[in-house]
Design a protein around this motif. Structure first.
Motif, PDB file in Angstrom:
ATOM      1  N   LEU A  38       0.818  -1.218   0.000  1.00 38.67           N
ATOM      2  CA  LEU A  38       0.000   0.000   0.000  1.00 38.67           C
ATOM      3  C   LEU A  38       0.856   1.276   0.000  1.00 38.67           C
ATOM      4  N   ASN A  39       2.193   1.088   0.072  1.00 44.88           N
ATOM      5  CA  ASN A  39       3.108   2.232   0.119  1.00 44.88           C
ATOM      6  C   ASN A  39       2.794   3.151   1.290  1.00 44.88           C
ATOM      7  N   THR A  40       2.644   2.531   2.453  1.00 47.65           N
ATOM      8  CA  THR A  40       2.355   3.291   3.666  1.00 47.65           C
ATOM      9  C   THR A  40       3.100   2.663   4.829  1.00 47.65           C
ATOM     10  N   SER A  41       3.010   3.263   5.997  1.00 52.56           N
ATOM     11  CA  SER A  41       3.648   2.698   7.185  1.00 52.56           C
ATOM     12  C   SER A  41       2.725   1.656   7.821  1.00 52.56           C
ATOM     13  N   ARG A  42       3.306   0.805   8.639  1.00 55.50           N
ATOM     14  CA  ARG A  42       2.493  -0.206   9.311  1.00 55.50           C
ATOM     15  C   ARG A  42       1.487   0.453  10.249  1.00 55.50           C
ATOM     16  N   SER A  43       1.898   1.493  10.955  1.00 54.40           N
ATOM     17  CA  SER A  43       0.956   2.159  11.863  1.00 54.40           C
ATOM     18  C   SER A  43      -0.189   2.798  11.089  1.00 54.40           C
ATOM     19  N   ASP A  44       0.116   3.402   9.951  1.00 56.44           N
ATOM     20  CA  ASP A  44      -0.943   3.998   9.137  1.00 56.44           C
ATOM     21  C   ASP A  44      -1.861   2.925   8.562  1.00 56.44           C
ATOM     22  N   LEU A  45      -1.273   1.813   8.193  1.00 61.07           N
ATOM     23  CA  LEU A  45      -2.075   0.674   7.722  1.00 61.07           C
ATOM     24  C   LEU A  45      -3.113   0.283   8.764  1.00 61.07           C
ATOM     25  N   LEU A  46      -2.676   0.098   9.999  1.00 57.83           N
ATOM     26  CA  LEU A  46      -3.574  -0.367  11.054  1.00 57.83           C
ATOM     27  C   LEU A  46      -4.622   0.673  11.419  1.00 57.83           C
ATOM     28  N   LEU A  47      -4.285   1.937  11.251  1.00 60.69           N
ATOM     29  CA  LEU A  47      -5.219   3.004  11.618  1.00 60.69           C
ATOM     30  C   LEU A  47      -6.225   3.329  10.511  1.00 60.69           C
ATOM     31  N   ARG A  48      -5.799   3.234   9.247  1.00 55.99           N
ATOM     32  CA  ARG A  48      -6.603   3.833   8.177  1.00 55.99           C
ATOM     33  C   ARG A  48      -6.961   2.924   7.012  1.00 55.99           C
ATOM     34  N   HIS A  49      -6.328   1.776   6.896  1.00 55.33           N
ATOM     35  CA  HIS A  49      -6.478   1.019   5.649  1.00 55.33           C
ATOM     36  C   HIS A  49      -7.097  -0.363   5.811  1.00 55.33           C
ATOM     37  N   MET A  50      -7.477  -0.765   7.006  1.00 54.61           N
ATOM     38  CA  MET A  50      -7.902  -2.149   7.214  1.00 54.61           C
ATOM     39  C   MET A  50      -9.176  -2.508   6.445  1.00 54.61           C
ATOM     40  N   GLY A  51      -9.996  -1.526   6.132  1.00 54.28           N
ATOM     41  CA  GLY A  51     -11.227  -1.798   5.380  1.00 54.28           C
ATOM     42  C   GLY A  51     -11.095  -1.594   3.890  1.00 54.28           C
ATOM     43  N   HIS A  52      -9.905  -1.253   3.418  1.00 51.38           N
ATOM     44  CA  HIS A  52      -9.705  -0.956   1.999  1.00 51.38           C
ATOM     45  C   HIS A  52      -9.555  -2.226   1.173  1.00 51.38           C
ATOM     46  N   ALA A  53      -9.569  -2.053  -0.143  1.00 48.05           N
ATOM     47  CA  ALA A  53      -9.362  -3.159  -1.061  1.00 48.05           C
ATOM     48  C   ALA A  53      -7.897  -3.607  -1.015  1.00 48.05           C
ATOM     49  N   VAL A  54      -7.664  -4.860  -1.311  1.00 48.82           N
ATOM     50  CA  VAL A  54      -6.335  -5.445  -1.245  1.00 48.82           C
ATOM     51  C   VAL A  54      -5.549  -5.113  -2.516  1.00 48.82           C
ATOM     52  N   PRO A  55      -4.346  -4.531  -2.392  1.00 48.30           N
ATOM     53  CA  PRO A  55      -3.544  -4.238  -3.587  1.00 48.30           C
ATOM     54  C   PRO A  55      -3.077  -5.521  -4.257  1.00 48.30           C
ATOM     55  N   ALA A  56      -2.973  -5.492  -5.570  1.00 45.90           N
ATOM     56  CA  ALA A  56      -2.677  -6.697  -6.336  1.00 45.90           C
ATOM     57  C   ALA A  56      -1.329  -7.309  -5.969  1.00 45.90           C
ATOM     58  N   GLN A  57      -0.318  -6.480  -5.661  1.00 47.49           N
ATOM     59  CA  GLN A  57       1.028  -6.995  -5.435  1.00 47.49           C
ATOM     60  C   GLN A  57       1.199  -7.705  -4.099  1.00 47.49           C
ATOM     61  N   PHE A  58       0.210  -7.625  -3.227  1.00 45.32           N
ATOM     62  CA  PHE A  58       0.318  -8.268  -1.916  1.00 45.32           C
ATOM     63  C   PHE A  58       0.458  -9.783  -2.055  1.00 45.32           C
ATOM     64  N   ALA A  59      -0.306 -10.378  -2.930  1.00 45.76           N
ATOM     65  CA  ALA A  59      -0.276 -11.837  -3.082  1.00 45.76           C
ATOM     66  C   ALA A  59       1.113 -12.316  -3.481  1.00 45.76           C
ATOM     67  N   ALA A  60       1.760 -11.593  -4.381  1.00 47.55           N
ATOM     68  CA  ALA A  60       3.099 -11.987  -4.817  1.00 47.55           C
ATOM     69  C   ALA A  60       4.101 -11.906  -3.669  1.00 47.55           C
ATOM     70  N   SER A  61       3.963 -10.888  -2.829  1.00 46.55           N
ATOM     71  CA  SER A  61       4.861 -10.753  -1.674  1.00 46.55           C
ATOM     72  C   SER A  61       4.688 -11.924  -0.711  1.00 46.55           C
ATOM     73  N   ILE A  62       3.468 -12.334  -0.493  1.00 44.68           N
ATOM     74  CA  ILE A  62       3.206 -13.463   0.398  1.00 44.68           C
ATOM     75  C   ILE A  62       3.802 -14.740  -0.175  1.00 44.68           C
ATOM     76  N   GLU A  63       3.687 -14.935  -1.465  1.00 44.02           N
ATOM     77  CA  GLU A  63       4.275 -16.128  -2.085  1.00 44.02           C
ATOM     78  C   GLU A  63       5.786 -16.145  -1.898  1.00 44.02           C
ATOM     79  N   ARG A  64       6.420 -15.002  -2.015  1.00 43.12           N
ATOM     80  CA  ARG A  64       7.867 -14.933  -1.791  1.00 43.12           C
ATOM     81  C   ARG A  64       8.207 -15.278  -0.340  1.00 43.12           C
ATOM     82  N   ARG A  65       7.432 -14.774   0.583  1.00 44.87           N
ATOM     83  CA  ARG A  65       7.681 -15.062   2.000  1.00 44.87           C
ATOM     84  C   ARG A  65       7.448 -16.548   2.303  1.00 44.87           C
ATOM     85  N   LEU A  66       6.500 -17.160   1.635  1.00 40.93           N
ATOM     86  CA  LEU A  66       6.259 -18.588   1.824  1.00 40.93           C
ATOM     87  C   LEU A  66       7.447 -19.432   1.372  1.00 40.93           C
ATOM     88  N   GLN A  67       8.270 -18.874   0.500  1.00 34.41           N
ATOM     89  CA  GLN A  67       9.489 -19.555   0.058  1.00 34.41           C
ATOM     90  C   GLN A  67      10.676 -19.204   0.958  1.00 34.41           C
TER      91      GLN A  67
END
Length: 282
Positions: A38-67
């Protein structure tokens, strides 16, 4: 009825559940990777973005972390000593335990004017020290051109490019120190110190640069090469702070003593030996 799109909050919960088998910090990893997407800070994420739509690149990041790819490499940065550092697979990820090197370097040489960092990598040790020693100039050496490119970019971000120089040099080669310009008040070093057959997590062994990790069967090869050269580089009242593995204090102290240097052990956040402070004593 139109099916509701998943929210950031839902995606983080789902990702954390998937990452639980890969990471001991699954929820934190998912939040950091979402904030990055989301190009934001973790604190801003928790305060302002939890109800927003999921950015497309998130899934790819999770797949990398799973490896098992480290989060710092996925997001491209890591905080160290309160400062932001760019990192990639050309450099080790700066770790909190290494902050003890900076802490005791500043305590040992609060008025240092010339600082040398041997095996600078991302430049984390050198740049953290220079941030706190306003009258000092520093030089970071590394045998990796790719690592030096990362260090130079970090110096620019921290506005230290005037006071920090970086030089390609390999302390295992004759004449490597000819361009250093004399002795130093403070020497820093986080050399390779891992045993070749050490049982490392795959996030380290498979992703971090082997040349910055491994140092022979007992992990002492780099100390045998570097420490005997330090007396010729160190100012008479100077100090060197050298990171060590938690079981290496006695062995590295013996190498230092044989080179004419006194060694004082400093502990990391977990109470383990993590740094040696070397000086001429007296």
């Amino acid at each position: 009825m139109t099916e509701a799109l998943p929210t950031v909050s839902h995606a983080i919960r789902e990702a954390a559940a998937r990452l639980a088998a890969t990471s001991d910090t699954a929820r934190l990893d998912a939040e950091v990777l979402m904030a990055h997407a989301l190009n934001t800070s973790r604190s801003d994420l928790l305060l302002r973005h939890m109800g927003h739509a999921v950015p497309a690149q998130f899934a790819a990041s999770i797949e990398r972390r799973l490896q098992h790819e480290p989060v710092a490499y996925i997001v491209g940065h890591q905080e160290f000593y309160g400062l932001p550092f760019r990192v990639n697979r050309d450099v080790l990820i700066p770790r909190a335990d290494s902050e003890v090197v900076v802490e005791h370097a500043l305590a040992a040489q609060p008025t240092a004017r010339r600082v040398l960092d041997c095996g600078t990598g991302s430049g984390a040790l050198l740049l953290a020290v220079l941030t706190n020693l306003l009258d000092a100039d520093g030089m970071g050496i590394d045998r990796s051109e790719e690592a030096l490119a990362v260090a130079r970019s970090n110096a620019q971000v921290l506005k230290l490019e005037v006071r920090a120089r970086f030089l390609t040099a390999d302390w295992s080669q004759p004449g490597w120190d000819e361009g250093l310009g004399g002795r130093f008040d403070l020497i820093l070093a986080n050399p390779p110190y891992v045993e070749e057959q050490a049982d490392l997590h795959s996030s380290v062994r498979s992703f971090e640069p082997a040349g910055a990790l491994f140092a022979g069967e007992d992990g002492l090869d780099a100390y045998h090469l570097l420490i005997p050269q330090m007396p010729a580089l160190l100012a008479p009242r100077g100090a060197a702070l050298v990171e060590i593995g938690s079981s290496q204090a006695d062995a590295v102290s013996a190498i230092a003593n044989a080179a004419g240097l006194c060694a004082q052990v400093h502990l990391d956040l977990g109470g383990r030996p993590r740094a040696l402070e070397l000086s001429f004593g007296g």
